[in-house]
Design an enzyme around this catalytic site. Structure first.
Site, PDB file in Angstrom:
ATOM      1  N   ASP A 203      -0.806   9.508   5.519  1.00 53.79           N
ATOM      2  CA  ASP A 203      -1.190   8.394   4.469  1.00 53.79           C
ATOM      3  C   ASP A 203      -1.544   9.515   3.315  1.00 53.79           C
ATOM      4  O   ASP A 203      -1.501  10.566   3.174  1.00 53.79           O
ATOM      5  CB  ASP A 203      -2.634   7.062   4.552  1.00 53.79           C
ATOM      6  CG  ASP A 203      -2.233   6.247   4.138  1.00 53.79           C
ATOM      7  OD1 ASP A 203      -2.032   5.453   3.655  1.00 53.79           O
ATOM      8  OD2 ASP A 203      -2.050   4.795   5.528  1.00 53.79           O
ATOM      9  N   HIS A 278       2.805   4.777   2.030  1.00 51.53           N
ATOM     10  CA  HIS A 278       1.494   4.931   2.114  1.00 51.53           C
ATOM     11  C   HIS A 278       2.519   6.598   2.224  1.00 51.53           C
ATOM     12  O   HIS A 278       1.527   7.180   3.265  1.00 51.53           O
ATOM     13  CB  HIS A 278       1.468   4.437   3.646  1.00 51.53           C
ATOM     14  CG  HIS A 278       0.874   3.365   3.349  1.00 51.53           C
ATOM     15  ND1 HIS A 278      -0.797   3.328   2.698  1.00 51.53           N
ATOM     16  CD2 HIS A 278       0.986   2.288   3.243  1.00 51.53           C
ATOM     17  CE1 HIS A 278      -1.330   2.250   2.942  1.00 51.53           C
ATOM     18  NE2 HIS A 278      -0.231   1.514   3.239  1.00 51.53           N
ATOM     19  N   GLU A 343       3.281  -1.964   3.885  1.00 54.91           N
ATOM     20  CA  GLU A 343       3.066  -2.444   2.195  1.00 54.91           C
ATOM     21  C   GLU A 343       3.680  -1.046   1.304  1.00 54.91           C
ATOM     22  O   GLU A 343       3.442  -0.131   0.267  1.00 54.91           O
ATOM     23  CB  GLU A 343       1.647  -1.243   1.885  1.00 54.91           C
ATOM     24  CG  GLU A 343       0.467  -2.564   2.368  1.00 54.91           C
ATOM     25  CD  GLU A 343      -0.894  -3.052   2.856  1.00 54.91           C
ATOM     26  OE1 GLU A 343      -1.667  -2.801   2.825  1.00 54.91           O
ATOM     27  OE2 GLU A 343      -1.458  -1.020   3.159  1.00 54.91           O
TER      28      GLU A 343
HETATM   29  C1  ACM Z   1      -1.725  -2.053   7.155  1.00 56.31           C
HETATM   30  O1  ACM Z   1      -3.458  -2.370   7.943  1.00 56.31           O
HETATM   31  N1  ACM Z   1      -1.532  -1.750   6.097  1.00 56.31           N
HETATM   32  C2  ACM Z   1      -1.576  -1.994   8.601  1.00 56.31           C
END
Ligand code: ACM
Ligand code: ZN
Length: 550
Positions: A203, A278, A343
């Site tokens: 991430d 991410h 996201e």
């Molecule tokens: C998430 O909580 N962005 C999967």
């Protein structure tokens, strides 16, 4: 008020029964069977009891891939355990080849002559031992002192799980957790008869998996400046000349060790490699893979919106990801690889000439379809390696990859849409099973990311969304709780966030829904928590809110 007094009454009744039935100290009674979590499918209490001696014999029958583990695990729970040299044994474990026992199920039979656990597979045998564990004194969790004289009421338990996917996730990017803690977390999952460990390995705040072909991923992308003394949301960026000293990663040897440790405990490890969003930590070493091309030191803390993204128009991105996947599929035996997909801000894709050229060349309508194209391309590659993909529910936008399993986190809508389209889903709605959310009064709790998910809410969660028709229920493989670690810096805190909410979730996933009873569960939990104490697992007390408001 009604709830509270009912609970007190239940506790009183259970305790009274315990006292009435306890003829000697160190004696377990009928009530032990009534206290097992997750609640077994059926328990029949019989007359008589099995009494442990100073030495107790055991035997194992049936093909086991790791018999030594089973012997050692049982031996760690029962002091003075020795292998039987005759035909009989106090404790008999048996895996049957031909059986109509359900998958992961077991039968546990206690008579004055002994204890027998029969299963159709190793998982079932392991869960039978986990049930037996809860019938032994708490002291076995930390001391090898004799349990001579401890008795277990005669009974027959028939047990099996409701769902096949009973998961716990751990984010090791926002904060890094050492191998020892990962194993301890796996122990907690196993204790609860849960069977999936979803390892969020990459991430924005750090890449945590050794990739031999790209050593910079762990030399550079695993490290950030130390801002542990600051609020996560108020991080200050790296200063000129400052060293990146916070971080860490798992070597491939450590990963193998963890996978083997989990496998012994009947747990599948699912790796998550985040894409296309991410992923900004990658740009600390490989800036050319983003749309903008800027060198970005790994960031401490969160920033929003999170716009840095892998370039979908750059073929080198796919070569890079495919080379990583090659090593991931070699390392992880699981059927699934999680490729994130959540996201992913499309802002840079909208202005990036390469991304726009890709949209044209592939006749895509927009950036959502570009994300789908990206995920589908990766799915084809992962399928060519004999594996299947899981993605967060954003992978539905712009069209779902053919065989993708969806993790529904933004409520249940993604799970419902995917199941209605005939895709497998794993329910993990942030409303109920995000264990980074508060579980009590924010004024007295350690800082959390927000939310409100007390244990009672977790316990009330029903993984099959009401909107699904009966013939769609089969697509819901199960559910999972996620522990994101922006605000979770220590192992103690991580344990506090998952225990005992994980205990509540384990019953949601294992036990029959009609048996679910919050008042009864709380009474049983009171018997289980001293075992957590004996294990030195840090947990949140059930009465903490009442204690702090009194
Ligand atoms: C998430 O909580 N962005 C999967
Ligand atoms: Zn681009």
């Amino acid at each position: 008020m009604i709830h509270h007094s009912l609970r007190v009454l239940t506790l009183f009744v259970v305790m009274t029964i315990t006292q009435m039935c306890s003829s000697t100290q160190n004696t377990t009674t009928e009530s032990s069977f009534m206290n097992i979590i997750p609640k077994p499918q059926s328990v029949e209490i019989l007359t008589g009891a099995f009494v442990f001696d100073t030495e107790n014999t055991f035997s194992i029958q049936g093909a086991l891939s790791n018999q030594i583990f089973f012997e050692e695990f049982l031996g760690s729970l029962i002091p003075g355990l020795i292998r039987s040299t005759t035909g009989s044994a106090d404790i008999k474990l048996q895996v049957l080849q031909e059986t109509d026992l359900p998958v992961e199920g077991y039968s546990l039979q206690v008579t004055p002559a002994g204890i027998q656990i029969i299963a159709g597979d190793e998982s079932g045998l392991f869960y039978g031992i986990q049930t037996l564990r809860q019938l032994l004194p708490d002291s076995v969790e930390k001391q090898n002192i004799s349990i001579r004289g401890h008795s277990i009421q005669s009974a027959v338990i028939q047990d099996y799980p409701r769902f096949g996917w009973r998961g716990m996730h751990l984010d090791v990017s926002r904060h890094f957790f050492q191998v020892d803690f990962v194993k301890r977390y796996i122990d907690m999952i196993a204790f609860h008869k849960m069977n999936v460990f979803h390892w969020h390995l990459t991430d924005d705040n750090g890449w945590r998996l050794e990739i031999k072909q790209y050593p910079k991923l762990t030399e550079i992308c695993a490290w950030r400046v130390d801002r542990e003394d600051q609020d996560w949301r108020k991080w200050s960026p790296i200063k000129p000349g400052e060293q990146s000293t916070y971080g860490g990663f798992y070597t491939q040897e450590e990963v193998r060790e963890i996978i083997a440790y989990a496998a012994e405990r009947q747990i599948t490890v699912i790796p998550e490699i985040e894409m296309p969003g991410h992923s900004s930590e990658i740009f600390a070493a490989y800036p050319g893979l983003s749309c903008k091309g800027d060198l970005l030191p790994v960031r401490p803390g969160s920033y929003w919106p999170n716009e840095d993204i892998l370039c979908a128009g750059n073929d080198s991105v796919f070569t890079f990801l495919e080379n990583i996947i090659d090593e991931v599929v070699e390392l992880f035996p699981a059927e699934y690889i999680h490729i994130g997909g959540d996201e992913a801000a499309k802002k840079h894709w909208k202005t990036c000439p390469k991304c726009q050229a890709r949209i044209k060349a592939e006749h895509l309508a927009d950036e959502h379809e570009l994300q789908s194209w990206f995920i589908q391309k990766m799915e084809r590659y992962i399928q060519s390696k004999g594996k299947r993909i899981i993605g967060w529910d954003e992978i539905l936008e712009g069209g779902l990859a053919a065989d993708a399993t969806v993790m529904s986190w933004r409520g249940e809508a993604g799970g419902v849409a995917a199941a209605q389209a005939g895709h497998n889903v794993i329910m993990t709605p942030s409303s109920h099973v995000y264990f980074d959310h508060y579980q009590g009064n924010p004024e007295t709790e350690p800082q959390a990311i927000g939310g409100d998910s007390p244990i009672q809410k977790v316990y009330s969660y029903e993984p099959i969304p009401a909107e699904l028709a009966a013939n769609e229920h089969k697509y819901v493989l199960g559910a999972q709780a996620n522990l994101w670690t922006e605000f979770v810096k220590t192992t103690d805190h991580a344990e506090y966030m998952v225990l005992p909410r994980m205990t509540a979730l384990s019953e949601v996933l294992w036990s029959a829904p009609e048996q679910r009873d919050w008042v009864d569960f709380q009474a049983r939990l009171q018997y289980l928590l001293p075992r957590f104490k004996a294990l030195e697992w840090n947990y949140r007390d059930l009465d903490q809110d009442e204690a702090s408001s009194e």
